[in-house]
Design an enzyme around this catalytic site. Sequence first.
Site, PDB file in Angstrom:
ATOM      1  N   ARG A  71       0.831  -1.021  -0.168  1.00  0.00           N
ATOM      2  CA  ARG A  71       0.112  -0.269  -0.377  1.00  0.00           C
ATOM      3  C   ARG A  71       0.796   1.440  -0.239  1.00  0.00           C
ATOM      4  O   ARG A  71       0.118   2.537   0.825  1.00  0.00           O
ATOM      5  CB  ARG A  71      -1.289  -0.113   1.225  1.00  0.00           C
ATOM      6  N   ASP A  72       2.658   0.842  -0.073  1.00  0.00           N
ATOM      7  CA  ASP A  72       2.656   2.486  -0.122  1.00  0.00           C
ATOM      8  C   ASP A  72       4.119   1.658  -1.465  1.00  0.00           C
ATOM      9  O   ASP A  72       5.370   2.347  -0.432  1.00  0.00           O
ATOM     10  CB  ASP A  72       2.864   3.158   1.547  1.00  0.00           C
ATOM     11  N   ILE A  73       4.187   2.038  -2.669  1.00  0.00           N
ATOM     12  CA  ILE A  73       5.338   2.021  -3.707  1.00  0.00           C
ATOM     13  C   ILE A  73       5.464   3.118  -3.655  1.00  0.00           C
ATOM     14  O   ILE A  73       4.686   3.697  -4.061  1.00  0.00           O
ATOM     15  CB  ILE A  73       4.655   0.664  -4.168  1.00  0.00           C
ATOM     16  N   ASN A  77      10.508   3.964  -1.150  1.00  0.00           N
ATOM     17  CA  ASN A  77      10.248   1.905  -0.022  1.00  0.00           C
ATOM     18  C   ASN A  77      10.905   1.453  -1.453  1.00  0.00           C
ATOM     19  O   ASN A  77      11.029   0.194  -0.657  1.00  0.00           O
ATOM     20  CB  ASN A  77       8.159   2.369   0.219  1.00  0.00           C
TER      21      ASN A  77
END
Length: 143
Positions: A71-73, A77
């Site tokens: 959920r946070d590509i 990251n």
Amino acid sequence: MEKCDHIVKLPGFLPSADKGVFLFFEVGDYDLKSAITTLSFPGLPEATLLRYFKDILRGIQECHDYDVIHRDIKPDNLMIKYGIIKLIDFGWARFEDDPQDSPPACLGIPYRPSWGWDDNYSMRQVIKKIEFKLKEKAQEIFV
């Protein structure tokens, strides 16, 4: 997730009475954002870009194999270690079937061109450029 080559390793942890738990993660060479901003990223060969893209997709698949949604590509990251992309920062991650989870409409940091980012680095644009180059090469061969 020990056998996952495209997800950061967690070799250890240390419980703390007053701070909760200290997590010890594998360390990479740099993140993709650093590569984009400081390592002359636009000059990377197409083969390297394709390899990075495949690594990202493999990391996402490895997460999904364990029913985890990252959920946070984003470039911050994605760690590069020995030329391999690994997913890091699972702070927003959730299990696929978690009934307690109702995701907000937007996660992560919104895209802001004023930071110096260019849409040339979005995955959609990278794919478009790769498709365009492949079409050009095909036309050269078959025309």
